[in-house]
Scaffold this active site. Structure first.
Site, mmCIF file in Angstrom:
data_model
loop_
_atom_site.group_PDB
_atom_site.id
_atom_site.type_symbol
_atom_site.label_atom_id
_atom_site.label_comp_id
_atom_site.label_asym_id
_atom_site.label_seq_id
_atom_site.Cartn_x
_atom_site.Cartn_y
_atom_site.Cartn_z
ATOM 1 N N ASP A 94 0.826 -1.200 0.000
ATOM 2 C CA ASP A 94 0.000 0.000 0.000
ATOM 3 C C ASP A 94 0.864 1.255 0.000
ATOM 4 O O ASP A 94 2.075 1.199 0.138
ATOM 5 C CB ASP A 94 -0.900 0.011 1.235
ATOM 6 C CG ASP A 94 -1.941 -1.094 1.206
ATOM 7 O OD1 ASP A 94 -2.344 -1.503 0.100
ATOM 8 O OD2 ASP A 94 -2.335 -1.561 2.296
ATOM 9 N N TYR A 152 5.824 -10.069 6.946
ATOM 10 C CA TYR A 152 5.559 -8.652 7.178
ATOM 11 C C TYR A 152 6.043 -8.271 8.570
ATOM 12 O O TYR A 152 5.916 -9.049 9.509
ATOM 13 C CB TYR A 152 4.055 -8.359 7.089
ATOM 14 C CG TYR A 152 3.462 -8.706 5.757
ATOM 15 C CD1 TYR A 152 2.930 -9.975 5.517
ATOM 16 C CD2 TYR A 152 3.432 -7.779 4.719
ATOM 17 C CE1 TYR A 152 2.401 -10.297 4.289
ATOM 18 C CE2 TYR A 152 2.891 -8.097 3.491
ATOM 19 C CZ TYR A 152 2.372 -9.360 3.280
ATOM 20 O OH TYR A 152 1.843 -9.687 2.064
#
Length: 184
Positions: A94, A152
């Site tokens: 993102d 992540y």
């Protein structure tokens, strides 16, 4: 014309003599009507490991009228490789998200000198995007579908005052956290 999987491909000779010399005698390129190379005896697939600081970008994936990691990479690849290059990322990030190891693959009609390639592309890419590794891979490799896992890391600065040293790589949130819920 060639029929393949219920599609029709037209054989179009290369227009540039220079391109033809690079390809070698007797090689035939089959191109889709849109101009993308589809089947060719001289297609080479490469995978790169991309690092970037995503602060200035609208995410990794190309978006209309937005500056993205993919648009910057494809622009640099087109300049260095002297052909339009379509990239496939292992995943999307993102707006504002960074990556230390995004795997990307693409196909070229020429073999690369891997050392010169990295130096050339990195010289064109913005300072917050860099290729750290390039390697030729098999044609059945797919950056997104061949990924075995994704990892992540979220950095949260949990203290009453912000830090000037961690502002670009962590979120400053002061308060109590439900660690069990966050690990789900």
């Amino acid at each position: 014309m060639i029929f393949w999987k219920n599609r029709i491909f037209q054989i179009r000779p290369q227009k540039s003599e220079r391109q033809e010399q690079r390809r070698g005698a007797g090689d035939v390129a089959l191109k889709l009507d849109k101009g993308h190379i589809s089947e060719d005896v001289n297609i080479f697939r490469y995978a790169v490991v991309l690092e970037y600081i995503g602060t200035q970008y609208a995410g990794s994936q190309i978006q209309p009228n937005q500056k993205t990691i993919q648009s910057e990479l494809e622009n640099a690849l087109q300049i260095v490789c002297r052909q339009k290059v379509k990239t496939i990322f292992s995943g999307r990030t993102d707006r504002g998200v960074h990556s230390k190891g995004q795997v990307v693959h693409f196909d070229l009609s020429q073999k690369l000198d891997e050392y010169k390639f990295i130096a050339s592309v990195n010289a064109i890419l913005p300072q917050d995007i860099s290729i750290s590794v390039v390697t030729e891979v098999s044609k059945d490799f797919h950056a997104q579908k061949s990924a075995k896992y994704r990892w992540y890391r979220y950095k949260i600065l949990n203290k009453p005052t912000r830090s000037v040293w961690n502002k670009k790589e962590s979120a400053h949130i002061w308060g109590d956290f439900d660690i069990e819920a966050m690990n789900k």
